[in-house]
Design a protein around this motif. Structure first.
Motif, PDB file in Angstrom:
ATOM      1  N   ILE A   6       0.844  -1.194   0.000  1.00 41.36           N
ATOM      2  CA  ILE A   6       0.000   0.000   0.000  1.00 41.36           C
ATOM      3  C   ILE A   6       0.882   1.247   0.000  1.00 41.36           C
ATOM      4  O   ILE A   6       1.967   1.246   0.552  1.00 41.36           O
ATOM      5  CB  ILE A   6      -0.962   0.041   1.201  1.00 41.36           C
ATOM      6  CG1 ILE A   6      -0.205  -0.002   2.524  1.00 41.36           C
ATOM      7  CG2 ILE A   6      -1.971  -1.096   1.141  1.00 41.36           C
ATOM      8  CD1 ILE A   6      -1.062   0.253   3.739  1.00 41.36           C
ATOM      9  N   SER A   7       0.386   2.269  -0.646  1.00 40.47           N
ATOM     10  CA  SER A   7       1.071   3.560  -0.634  1.00 40.47           C
ATOM     11  C   SER A   7       0.324   4.477   0.321  1.00 40.47           C
ATOM     12  O   SER A   7      -0.896   4.592   0.247  1.00 40.47           O
ATOM     13  CB  SER A   7       1.075   4.175  -2.031  1.00 40.47           C
ATOM     14  OG  SER A   7       1.809   3.366  -2.910  1.00 40.47           O
ATOM     15  N   VAL A   8       1.076   5.093   1.217  1.00 38.50           N
ATOM     16  CA  VAL A   8       0.477   5.953   2.243  1.00 38.50           C
ATOM     17  C   VAL A   8       1.090   7.344   2.115  1.00 38.50           C
ATOM     18  O   VAL A   8       2.313   7.468   2.013  1.00 38.50           O
ATOM     19  CB  VAL A   8       0.760   5.379   3.656  1.00 38.50           C
ATOM     20  CG1 VAL A   8       0.203   6.277   4.731  1.00 38.50           C
ATOM     21  CG2 VAL A   8       0.216   3.963   3.773  1.00 38.50           C
ATOM     22  N   LEU A  15       0.249   7.508  11.566  1.00 36.16           N
ATOM     23  CA  LEU A  15      -1.125   7.148  11.919  1.00 36.16           C
ATOM     24  C   LEU A  15      -1.463   5.749  11.404  1.00 36.16           C
ATOM     25  O   LEU A  15      -2.003   4.917  12.134  1.00 36.16           O
ATOM     26  CB  LEU A  15      -2.108   8.174  11.348  1.00 36.16           C
ATOM     27  CG  LEU A  15      -3.596   7.866  11.528  1.00 36.16           C
ATOM     28  CD1 LEU A  15      -3.958   7.873  13.007  1.00 36.16           C
ATOM     29  CD2 LEU A  15      -4.444   8.871  10.757  1.00 36.16           C
ATOM     30  N   VAL A  16      -1.112   5.476  10.154  1.00 33.76           N
ATOM     31  CA  VAL A  16      -1.405   4.164   9.565  1.00 33.76           C
ATOM     32  C   VAL A  16      -0.621   3.072  10.291  1.00 33.76           C
ATOM     33  O   VAL A  16      -1.164   2.007  10.595  1.00 33.76           O
ATOM     34  CB  VAL A  16      -1.098   4.171   8.049  1.00 33.76           C
ATOM     35  CG1 VAL A  16      -1.191   2.775   7.462  1.00 33.76           C
ATOM     36  CG2 VAL A  16      -2.052   5.120   7.326  1.00 33.76           C
TER      37      VAL A  16
END
Length: 67
Positions: A6-8, A15-16
């Motif tokens: 996943i790209s954040v 937070l993620v």
């Protein structure tokens, strides 16, 4: 177990990570390098059997590689 890439957004990374940790998810950095466009094009051609060099023996292969 499943693996997701996943790209954040950079400002949401902490937070993620905290949320995933709460859920018991293991986070490992992505160290896999993705092939560039030229490599992907070559892989596609090869999988279709295009632009392959045919050889009849190991010696023939070495001769073609050295020419």
């Amino acid at each position: 177990m499943e693996t997701f890439l996943i790209s954040v957004p950079e400002q949401k990374t902490n937070l993620v990570k905290q949320l995933l940790k709460e859920l018991g998810v293991t986070i490992t950095p992505n160290t896999d390098k993705q092939p560039n466009k030229k490599t992907l094009a070559s892989m596609t051609k090869t999988s279709k059997g295009k632009d392959l060099t045919k050889t009849s023996s190991h010696e023939d292969l070495m001769n073609k590689l050295n020419s």
